[in-house]
Structure formats: C-alpha cells, structure tokens
Write a protein that holds these residues in place. Structure first.
Motif, PDB file in Angstrom:
ATOM      1  N   PRO A  54      23.100 -25.138   8.296  1.00 60.09           N
ATOM      2  CA  PRO A  54      23.887 -24.015   7.792  1.00 60.09           C
ATOM      3  C   PRO A  54      24.334 -24.276   6.355  1.00 60.09           C
ATOM      4  N   PHE A  55      23.605 -23.713   5.409  1.00 63.02           N
ATOM      5  CA  PHE A  55      23.917 -23.975   4.002  1.00 63.02           C
ATOM      6  C   PHE A  55      23.709 -22.712   3.189  1.00 63.02           C
ATOM      7  N   ASN A  56      24.726 -22.305   2.432  1.00 63.46           N
ATOM      8  CA  ASN A  56      24.614 -21.145   1.549  1.00 63.46           C
ATOM      9  C   ASN A  56      24.791 -21.631   0.114  1.00 63.46           C
ATOM     10  N   ALA A  57      23.762 -21.436  -0.712  1.00 65.77           N
ATOM     11  CA  ALA A  57      23.779 -21.946  -2.086  1.00 65.77           C
ATOM     12  C   ALA A  57      24.854 -21.284  -2.947  1.00 65.77           C
ATOM     13  N   ASN A  58      25.386 -20.149  -2.474  1.00 69.57           N
ATOM     14  CA  ASN A  58      26.421 -19.470  -3.249  1.00 69.57           C
ATOM     15  C   ASN A  58      27.752 -20.188  -3.197  1.00 69.57           C
ATOM     16  N   ALA A  59      27.998 -20.897  -2.110  1.00 71.55           N
ATOM     17  CA  ALA A  59      29.283 -21.551  -1.955  1.00 71.55           C
ATOM     18  C   ALA A  59      29.121 -22.873  -1.221  1.00 71.55           C
ATOM     19  N   PRO A  60      28.423 -23.833  -1.876  1.00 76.94           N
ATOM     20  CA  PRO A  60      28.183 -25.121  -1.204  1.00 76.94           C
ATOM     21  C   PRO A  60      29.451 -25.755  -0.617  1.00 76.94           C
ATOM     22  N   PRO A  61      30.597 -25.696  -1.338  1.00 72.12           N
ATOM     23  CA  PRO A  61      31.763 -26.364  -0.761  1.00 72.12           C
ATOM     24  C   PRO A  61      32.237 -25.710   0.539  1.00 72.12           C
ATOM     25  N   LYS A  62      31.935 -24.403   0.678  1.00 72.30           N
ATOM     26  CA  LYS A  62      32.411 -23.702   1.874  1.00 72.30           C
ATOM     27  C   LYS A  62      31.402 -23.743   3.013  1.00 72.30           C
ATOM     28  N   SER A  63      30.195 -24.242   2.741  1.00 74.56           N
ATOM     29  CA  SER A  63      29.197 -24.309   3.800  1.00 74.56           C
ATOM     30  C   SER A  63      29.655 -25.304   4.859  1.00 74.56           C
ATOM     31  N   GLU A  64      29.204 -25.057   6.083  1.00 69.65           N
ATOM     32  CA  GLU A  64      29.553 -26.005   7.153  1.00 69.65           C
ATOM     33  C   GLU A  64      28.870 -27.343   6.923  1.00 69.65           C
ATOM     34  N   PHE A  65      27.837 -27.315   6.101  1.00 67.16           N
ATOM     35  CA  PHE A  65      27.053 -28.512   5.850  1.00 67.16           C
ATOM     36  C   PHE A  65      27.543 -29.144   4.556  1.00 67.16           C
TER      37      PHE A  65
ATOM     38  N   TRP B 201      13.010 -14.609   1.219  1.00 67.58           N
ATOM     39  CA  TRP B 201      14.322 -14.649   0.576  1.00 67.58           C
ATOM     40  C   TRP B 201      15.272 -15.598   1.294  1.00 67.58           C
ATOM     41  N   GLU B 202      15.193 -15.641   2.618  1.00 66.41           N
ATOM     42  CA  GLU B 202      16.034 -16.576   3.376  1.00 66.41           C
ATOM     43  C   GLU B 202      15.865 -17.996   2.851  1.00 66.41           C
ATOM     44  N   GLY B 203      14.637 -18.321   2.509  1.00 71.68           N
ATOM     45  CA  GLY B 203      14.314 -19.674   2.083  1.00 71.68           C
ATOM     46  C   GLY B 203      15.127 -20.148   0.891  1.00 71.68           C
ATOM     47  N   LEU B 204      15.496 -19.210   0.016  1.00 71.83           N
ATOM     48  CA  LEU B 204      16.223 -19.597  -1.196  1.00 71.83           C
ATOM     49  C   LEU B 204      17.695 -19.890  -0.942  1.00 71.83           C
ATOM     50  N   ARG B 205      18.174 -19.517   0.244  1.00 76.07           N
ATOM     51  CA  ARG B 205      19.573 -19.805   0.626  1.00 76.07           C
ATOM     52  C   ARG B 205      20.596 -19.056  -0.229  1.00 76.07           C
ATOM     53  N   VAL B 206      20.222 -17.911  -0.730  1.00 69.82           N
ATOM     54  CA  VAL B 206      21.171 -17.154  -1.555  1.00 69.82           C
ATOM     55  C   VAL B 206      21.545 -15.821  -0.908  1.00 69.82           C
ATOM     56  N   CYS B 212      27.438  -7.765   0.722  1.00 71.30           N
ATOM     57  CA  CYS B 212      27.262  -8.054  -0.698  1.00 71.30           C
ATOM     58  C   CYS B 212      28.597  -7.790  -1.392  1.00 71.30           C
ATOM     59  N   ARG B 213      29.227  -8.837  -1.902  1.00 67.28           N
ATOM     60  CA  ARG B 213      30.549  -8.719  -2.519  1.00 67.28           C
ATOM     61  C   ARG B 213      30.518  -9.211  -3.963  1.00 67.28           C
ATOM     62  N   PRO B 214      29.896  -8.439  -4.856  1.00 69.20           N
ATOM     63  CA  PRO B 214      29.802  -8.904  -6.246  1.00 69.20           C
ATOM     64  C   PRO B 214      31.185  -9.119  -6.860  1.00 69.20           C
ATOM     65  N   PHE B 215      31.316 -10.157  -7.633  1.00 67.67           N
ATOM     66  CA  PHE B 215      32.520 -10.486  -8.427  1.00 67.67           C
ATOM     67  C   PHE B 215      33.733 -10.863  -7.588  1.00 67.67           C
ATOM     68  N   SER B 216      33.599 -10.891  -6.282  1.00 65.40           N
ATOM     69  CA  SER B 216      34.712 -11.216  -5.401  1.00 65.40           C
ATOM     70  C   SER B 216      34.653 -12.718  -5.108  1.00 65.40           C
ATOM     71  N   ALA B 217      35.792 -13.392  -5.164  1.00 68.68           N
ATOM     72  CA  ALA B 217      35.798 -14.858  -5.012  1.00 68.68           C
ATOM     73  C   ALA B 217      35.179 -15.293  -3.680  1.00 68.68           C
ATOM     74  N   ASN B 218      35.274 -14.438  -2.667  1.00 73.37           N
ATOM     75  CA  ASN B 218      34.722 -14.820  -1.354  1.00 73.37           C
ATOM     76  C   ASN B 218      33.297 -14.295  -1.145  1.00 73.37           C
ATOM     77  N   ARG B 219      32.573 -14.084  -2.232  1.00 78.41           N
ATOM     78  CA  ARG B 219      31.184 -13.617  -2.110  1.00 78.41           C
ATOM     79  C   ARG B 219      30.364 -14.614  -1.299  1.00 78.41           C
ATOM     80  N   SER B 220      29.331 -14.102  -0.651  1.00 75.76           N
ATOM     81  CA  SER B 220      28.477 -15.007   0.123  1.00 75.76           C
ATOM     82  C   SER B 220      26.999 -14.781  -0.165  1.00 75.76           C
ATOM     83  N   GLY B 221      26.699 -14.041  -1.237  1.00 77.25           N
ATOM     84  CA  GLY B 221      25.303 -13.928  -1.619  1.00 77.25           C
ATOM     85  C   GLY B 221      24.804 -12.507  -1.725  1.00 77.25           C
ATOM     86  N   MET B 222      23.508 -12.399  -1.943  1.00 76.48           N
ATOM     87  CA  MET B 222      22.929 -11.064  -2.127  1.00 76.48           C
ATOM     88  C   MET B 222      22.419 -10.476  -0.818  1.00 76.48           C
TER      89      MET B 222
END
Lengths: 85, 402
Positions: A54-65, B201-206, B212-222
């Motif tokens: 479980p890893f999200n490149a957008n927020a590495p510190p918040k990932s479970e990993f 796209w999953e492969g890139l982990r983004v 989709c929460r652009p500009f929001s501190a709690n964003r989690s990707g596209m």
C-alpha cells in the motif's frame, strides 16, 4: 535468502550500488533513488514477494508502507509477508 | 496576421453530453467522478473515474460506421458535431480546402487495443476484425471528423500526453492566425478507461482511490476521466462577415519543453510557458483574471504549478483565481485541455468561475485563490489555460473576452 537480504538486493540494484553500501539507516534519497526509482523498487518488491504494497506516491509519509529508511522498508515487507502466510 | 476567434464549442464528458450541460455542472460544482463500470473491476485497485455513463453509441451512429469508430472517435465526432452546429459555419467546396482539423490524443483507440489484445492473448483467438488498425490509429478521430464535415485542409493529430489538446488548439490557432487556414476544428479526446488503461496508471502509484482534490493538503492523487472537447476557430473578419456569434478570442499560445524528467514537472518550464503565452498575447500579468490550472491533484503537479504561477505572476498572483475542474470531470489525459477550455469560456462570457471541488484543507504550498468548492461570479477579461504533460511538454493558451 532472508526478506532483509532480498530487499537490500532490490534497493542496491535500483541505486546501482554494492550490497555493502546499502546501510539500514540510509534513506532511499541518500542512496540516490528518486521518486520514480521508489515506485520501481516497490514494484520489484511486490513481484519478488508476491505481495500488494500500500503505497501512494502523492503522500509517502501518509502511506501505510513506511519508506523512510532501508530498515523501515524491510520491516514493512516482513509484516506484509507474514500477514500473507 | 489574423485575429482568431472561437465560434463553436462541443463536448461530451462525465459532466454532460454537451457544452450547456457541462457548464451547468461546473457552475453547480457537480461531481462527475464515481464508481467505474467495467469488467474485471475486482482486479483493479483503482475503482473510480470520470466515466461517461449511459452512453449508447447506436443512438448516434449506424452499425456500419461503428465498426470503424473506437470510443474515442465516437466521442470526438459528437463534440465536433456540436461545435460545428453552434458555429453555423457551412463548409462549402471553396472553404473546404482552407479548413483543417487538429486534434490531440494521448492513447487514441485504447478500447480497440484493449479488446483485441484480450481476444488474442487471453481468449487465444487467432483472428481479429479487419478494421482493428484503422480503428485504433491515433489519427482515426481526426480523419473521421474531416470526413464527417468535408474538411480538406491541414489535418493531423498531435500527441503530447496530458497537453495534447492544448498543443492541438495552439497549432490550429497559429494556422488561422498565419493565414494557413481560414477555419479549424481543434481540441482533443481520450477514452483510456479500459482495464489495461487503468492498470497502466495504477502502476505509477499516483492515482487516488477516493477523490481528486487538487490543491488540498489531503490530496491523494489523480483520477482518470474520459471524453472529448472540440472548438471551431476562424478569423475574426470571417466570423464578423457571416454574422457568427463569437464566444471568445484566442490571443496567445506558448509551448516549452522541460528537457528534465520524464514524469516530474518542472517549475522553470511551466513559468516559461506562462510567460510565453502572455508575451504572445501581448498581455501583462495583471490582465489575467482566471487560470484554468492543470491541477491534477498529484503532489508533484500541484506544488510545481502553484510555485510556477506564483513566480510568473509575482505581485499579481494573490489577486488571480485559479481552479482545477479535473476535480469534477477527472483527468481526460489528451482531451483534458479541450474540456477545461470551456471553463475559460464560461469565465469570459458568463462571468462565472468554475470551482475546484473536493477541497478540504489549505496547503501552504498552494496558497493561491483556488476557488474552493463553490463557483464564483467575477468579471474577467483574459484567462490562461495550463497544460503540463508527462515528458515535460508544456502548452499554455491565452483567451480574451470579446
């Protein structure tokens, strides 16, 4: 080969390093692995151990990993492997 | 040099099957992103997208045509029809040879690739439909648009990932401005919401699994979307002479290359593209009231884009509005710039600024007015539309009210 040795091998390969140069306290950044390299390392780990990381490149510190150091990665992989068996 | 105006617009995307529906949805801050409907969904870790639901191709095209139309071509044709109808431009034989079409797409006929790979690899079939190649080729949509509207001038497809549409519109703009063409259909489309497309796209982990929460501190990707946007561009004189309603004037375009990283955006490349568009449009930074952001909702894009806008606009940065409509329709990849240009038209014509929905927490790295969650009334006389693609290829368009 132990989980630890295999993870170190994957990281060494990604960073084009000798195994001995991968210290447990090092961050991936210190080992010269950029964000794309991180994603590629995680893919290699998933393939090697047949696990889902479980890893999200957008927020590495918040990932479970936790990828903050080589040691935390090893321990996270050990947990995932244990959970799977 | 000709002045270039937009006299027709068309779209189909997750927010609606036409421009009025889409603008209404943007005005209301509607969410077009939802659970994906597709086979093998259980094998995907990303299960949301800006998918066009309840779309019946047979309601729009006969079966013979459909054998040649990938989904991306179908969507492009529908958007082109709407743009042509609104413009009221009649493509006479004489006009035909000086009218062209430039469309952007990243993936082209992805559904056709996906279906036929599945058929030969997974199902073990040894034969595919004879039209697979003409159906999947990236220029198929542009070709079918040219045939549908008897367009015989400069026609091509450009592919620069997420900047494809902006590059297409920019090139068409330059062709009309220079006199190479009298009118151009321009825009783009993508329909990558296939099992293989999402897996890639999953492969890139983004990708976000939630929103989709652009500009929001709690964003989690596209979040991926699909759809098409097409515009009719023509000379100001031509539009005036035939009494056409002018939606907006296209006044500037700039493209730059980062020559840096294959996926990480670059502030300097973005700033150069913004400055270039302003220069080309002969505008000062303070003339810009609204920017439609690239705003993918990834950490890398949002930080870099906000830093670039802050640097490019200096003291004027806090005064301008910048929103990402990807929060509503998702990231249409090669088609995204075209659908997002609609938000610029709405700002210029209706004085309504589309919001960035899904915004929950301020991010100090994105300390601009991102028009959070609710649309806003504002008088705007000039806008920019940003596109910063993978591969470091940037394209910025400038528009002016008329």
């Amino acid at each position: 080969m132990s989980v630890k040795d295999k993870v170190i091998q994957i990281i060494a390969e990604q960073g084009l390093l000798d195994l001995a140069d991968v210290s447990l306290s090092a961050t991936l950044e210190e080992l010269g692995i950029d964000s794309l390299g991180v994603v590629e390392s995680i893919f290699a780990i998933e393939e090697e151990f047949d696990i889902e990381v479980p890893f999200n490149a957008n927020a590495p510190p918040k990932s479970e990993f936790d990828i903050s150091s080589v040691a935390t990665i090893i321990s996270a992989v050990e947990t995932l492997v244990a959970e799977q068996t | 040099m000709n002045r270039v105006v937009i006299t027709g617009a068309g779209t189909i995307n997750a927010l609606g099957g036409s421009v009025p529906e889409t603008l209404q949805a943007m005005r209301e801050g509607q969410l077009g992103i939802g659970p994906l409907q597709m086979r093998d969904l259980d094998r995907l870790s990303v299960k949301i997208g800006g998918q066009i639901k309840d779309f019946d191709p047979e309601a729009h095209f006969d079966r013979q045509k459909l054998a040649l139309y990938d989904r991306v071509t179908q969507l492009t044709l529908l958007a082109s029809r709407e743009a042509m109808a609104q413009s009221g431009l009649e493509i006479t034989e004489e006009l035909s040879e000086t009218t062209g079409v430039v469309l952007g797409t990243a993936a082209g006929g992805m559904n056709t690739w996906d279906d036929n790979f599945r058929s030969v690899y997974e199902e073990g079939k040894n034969r595919v439909h004879p039209f697979v190649v003409p159906k999947l080729m990236t220029n198929a949509a542009a070709s079918h648009v040219s045939m549908a509207h008897n367009i015989k001038g400069p026609s091509l497809t450009v592919s620069t990932a997420c900047a494809s549409s902006n590059h297409a519109i920019g090139l068409a703009f330059q062709m009309v401005r220079s006199g190479m063409a009298r009118a151009m259909l321009a825009g783009g489309a993508d329909a990558m919401l296939t099992f293989g497309g999402i897996k890639a796209w999953e492969g890139l982990r983004v990708m976000s699994k939630t929103a989709c929460r652009p500009f929001s501190a709690n964003r989690s990707g596209m979040v991926q979307g699909e759809g098409a946007g097409v515009f009719l561009l023509e000379t100001y004189e031509g539009a005036k002479a035939r009494g056409a309603e002018i939606l907006s004037e296209l006044i500037g375009f700039s493209m730059t290359s980062d020559a840096g990283d294959i996926v990480m955006p670059n502030q300097h490349g973005a700033v150069r593209a913004i400055h270039g568009a302003l220069r080309d449009a002969r505008l000062d930074p303070q003339d810009i009231g609204y920017i439609n952001a690239h705003g993918t909702g990834t950490a890398a894009n949002d930080k870099t884009e906000c830093a670039a806008v802050t640097e490019a606009f200096g003291a004027h940065a806090p005064a301008l509005m910048m929103s990402s409509t990807k929060s509503m329709h998702g990231h249409l990849i090669g088609g995204t710039g075209a659908v997002e240009l609609l938000a610029c038209l709405m700002a210029l014509r209706d004085g309504v600024i589309a919001p960035t929905i899904g915004y929950e927490q301020p991010d100090p790295n994105c300390a601009l007015d991102v028009v959070p969650n609710v649309a806003r009334q504002a008088k705007v006389t000039a806008t920019l539309s940003n596109a910063f693609a993978f591969g470091g290829m940037n394209a910025v368009l400038a528009l002016k009210a008329i």
